[in-house]
Motif scaffolding. Structure first.
Motif, PDB file in Angstrom:
ATOM      1  N   THR A 238       0.922  -1.126   0.038  1.00 42.48           N
ATOM      2  CA  THR A 238       0.181   0.031   0.042  1.00 42.48           C
ATOM      3  C   THR A 238       0.912   1.101   0.083  1.00 42.48           C
ATOM      4  O   THR A 238       1.927   1.144   0.487  1.00 42.48           O
ATOM      5  N   ASP A 239       0.372   2.148  -0.592  1.00 46.46           N
ATOM      6  CA  ASP A 239       1.076   3.608  -0.753  1.00 46.46           C
ATOM      7  C   ASP A 239       0.604   4.176   0.466  1.00 46.46           C
ATOM      8  O   ASP A 239      -0.252   4.116   1.269  1.00 46.46           O
ATOM      9  N   GLY A 240       1.877   5.236   0.735  1.00 49.01           N
ATOM     10  CA  GLY A 240       1.376   6.334   1.736  1.00 49.01           C
ATOM     11  C   GLY A 240       2.225   6.120   2.950  1.00 49.01           C
ATOM     12  O   GLY A 240       2.200   7.390   3.652  1.00 49.01           O
ATOM     13  N   GLY A 241       2.560   5.254   3.304  1.00 55.09           N
ATOM     14  CA  GLY A 241       3.388   4.728   4.574  1.00 55.09           C
ATOM     15  C   GLY A 241       4.746   5.648   4.574  1.00 55.09           C
ATOM     16  O   GLY A 241       5.334   5.932   3.553  1.00 55.09           O
ATOM     17  N   CYS A 242       5.249   5.739   5.631  1.00 60.66           N
ATOM     18  CA  CYS A 242       6.532   6.060   5.846  1.00 60.66           C
ATOM     19  C   CYS A 242       7.541   5.027   6.527  1.00 60.66           C
ATOM     20  O   CYS A 242       7.595   5.074   7.808  1.00 60.66           O
ATOM     21  N   PRO A 243       8.205   4.187   5.618  1.00 62.18           N
ATOM     22  CA  PRO A 243       8.221   3.937   4.253  1.00 62.18           C
ATOM     23  C   PRO A 243       6.876   3.372   3.967  1.00 62.18           C
ATOM     24  O   PRO A 243       6.061   2.918   4.451  1.00 62.18           O
TER      25      PRO A 243
ATOM     26  N   LYS B 213       4.510  11.335   3.025  1.00 67.08           N
ATOM     27  CA  LYS B 213       5.757  12.421   3.399  1.00 67.08           C
ATOM     28  C   LYS B 213       5.484  12.545   4.813  1.00 67.08           C
ATOM     29  O   LYS B 213       4.436  12.296   5.306  1.00 67.08           O
ATOM     30  N   THR B 214       6.765  12.990   5.494  1.00 65.90           N
ATOM     31  CA  THR B 214       6.578  13.550   6.821  1.00 65.90           C
ATOM     32  C   THR B 214       5.965  14.767   6.881  1.00 65.90           C
ATOM     33  O   THR B 214       5.755  15.292   5.963  1.00 65.90           O
ATOM     34  N   PRO B 215       5.534  15.033   8.361  1.00 64.12           N
ATOM     35  CA  PRO B 215       4.877  16.396   8.738  1.00 64.12           C
ATOM     36  C   PRO B 215       5.651  17.324   8.115  1.00 64.12           C
ATOM     37  O   PRO B 215       5.300  18.687   7.760  1.00 64.12           O
ATOM     38  N   GLU B 216       6.966  17.172   8.001  1.00 63.02           N
ATOM     39  CA  GLU B 216       8.034  18.299   7.558  1.00 63.02           C
ATOM     40  C   GLU B 216       7.888  18.625   6.122  1.00 63.02           C
ATOM     41  O   GLU B 216       8.861  19.259   5.653  1.00 63.02           O
ATOM     42  N   GLY B 217       7.277  17.386   5.166  1.00 63.06           N
ATOM     43  CA  GLY B 217       7.297  17.473   3.977  1.00 63.06           C
ATOM     44  C   GLY B 217       8.496  16.731   3.134  1.00 63.06           C
ATOM     45  O   GLY B 217       8.691  16.573   1.910  1.00 63.06           O
ATOM     46  N   ARG B 218       9.125  15.997   4.145  1.00 62.11           N
ATOM     47  CA  ARG B 218      10.306  14.845   3.373  1.00 62.11           C
ATOM     48  C   ARG B 218       9.571  13.877   2.786  1.00 62.11           C
ATOM     49  O   ARG B 218       8.694  13.191   3.586  1.00 62.11           O
ATOM     50  N   VAL B 219       9.837  13.169   1.737  1.00 60.54           N
ATOM     51  CA  VAL B 219       9.226  12.266   1.052  1.00 60.54           C
ATOM     52  C   VAL B 219       9.938  10.835   1.551  1.00 60.54           C
ATOM     53  O   VAL B 219      11.148  10.831   1.826  1.00 60.54           O
TER      54      VAL B 219
END
Length: 367
Positions: free
Chosen positions: A229-234, A303-309
């Motif tokens: 699934t997409d959207g996780g971090c990672p 993306k993280t809350p800071e905008g990092r991919v």
């Protein structure tokens, strides 16, 4: 544009043609001087083969004028083969003047190949010739086999074959070998031969082979793993692909057939002319291995809350391919042929055509 190109091509084909035009006819003044026709042909012909033949007209002054097979518009021939009416019950006339002998040896066994020609413009002017049959061109090697097995199944057994051998006598041969071959329940077929031109043994090869085993069923390919699934971090990892399954076992070859040889009691040595073989069928190959399934794609990172991919998930592992199936076993060879001797009047059985029965009877009546 297309029609402009087509015209020169048609003109070229017409210019290269060697066939006379439909209205081409012999000179009537020449026809009045023709006294007879003459056919030049070989003495013998073999069933199924072409017969080269030439023709000429004999004029009243003793000159011979040949019937040409080619046509030149600038220098048309005086006589051409299309001026002849050609007929035969045992052969088919060919465009170039020759003939094609009927491939069935029974058609000409008593008559030979009778070729008749007549002048179309004057049918009373005719000639004919009879060519004796010869049989060296006939096939004497026969292979029969059982059916190929279905997927992973055993091949069929070789068919039952009966070979009948007798001596006959015809208008052209004081001694003539007559061979009948029966395969299963199919109608028999026949071949003829001059026994004086044959080797003493194993002239006729008859083989009844078992059918090949069927190829084993192919293994199933493994299914592709699920995508992460997409959207996780990672992103989520993809699932592993499934393993392919193994191919199935190939079918066994069929058993070699049974061959029966029937020869006359008066001439039992004729059985030795047959070289009989009954090999078992080939083994079926094993089924192909199933391919391993592909690994699923890793999910796209969010993306993280800071905008990092965030990095993407890892792709799943591919499944392992299956194994190729095991080959079947070769078929078992058939038994040795069964040799039976009966009186010559009974050798060909009750399905033989009357003309062959008469040939054998003629040989028995020979003083």
């Amino acid at each position: 544009m297309k029609s402009l190109l087509a015209a020169p091509v048609l003109l070229l084909v017409a210019a290269c043609s060697h066939q006379p035009p439909p209205d081409f006819a012999p000179d009537p003044s020449l026809v009045t001087h023709i006294r007879s026709l003459e056919i030049v042909a070989p003495r013998m012909a073999c069933p199924g083969m072409s017969i080269p033949v030439t023709y000429s007209a004999l004029l009243d002054d003793g000159r011979h004028v040949p019937f040409e097979t080619r046509y030149d518009k600038k220098h048309p021939p005086r006589l051409h083969v299309i001026f002849l009416d050609r007929y035969s019950a045992e052969a088919t006339p060919l465009q170039g003047g020759g003939w094609s002998a009927d491939r069935d040896p029974l058609v000409s066994v008593n008559t030979g190949f009778r070729l008749r020609v007549a002048l179309d413009a004057k049918p009373s002017i005719a000639d004919s010739v009879t060519l004796a049959p010869t049989y060296e061109c006939l096939d004497h090697t026969f292979h029969f086999s059982g059916s190929t097995g279905a997927r992973g199944r055993e091949g069929g057994d070789g068919p039952d074959v009966t070979v009948r051998l007798a001596l006959g006598r015809s208008r052209f041969y004081d001694s003539l070998l007559v061979v009948g071959i029966e395969v299963g329940q199919a109608p028999p077929f026949y071949l003829l031969a001059d026994p004086g031109a044959l080797p003493p043994r194993e002239w006729l090869l008859v083989e009844s082979e078992g059918g090949a085993g069927g190829e084993g069923p192919a293994g199933a390919a493994g299914r592709t793993g699920r995508d992460g699934t997409d959207g996780g971090c990672p992103g989520a990892d993809g699932g592993n692909g499934e393993d392919g399954t193994d191919g199935g076992r190939g079918g066994d070859g069929g058993r070699g057939g049974r061959i029966t040889i029937i020869a006359p009691t008066e001439n039992p040595f004729l059985a030795g002319l047959v070289d009989s073989r009954t090999p078992g069928g080939e083994a079926g190959s094993g089924g192909k291995a199933g391919a391993g399934g592909l690994g699923g794609k890793g999910g796209v990172g969010g993306k993280t809350p800071e905008g990092r991919v965030c990095p993407a998930g890892r792709a799943g592992l591919a499944g392992r391919p299956g194994k190729s199936g095991q080959a079947g076993r070769p078929g078992v060879d058939g038994t040795a042929p069964t040799v039976i001797t009966v009186p010559s009047r009974d050798v060909l059985g009750n399905r033989a055509p009357p003309e062959l029965i008469d040939l054998v009877a003629a040989a028995r009546r020979r003083p």
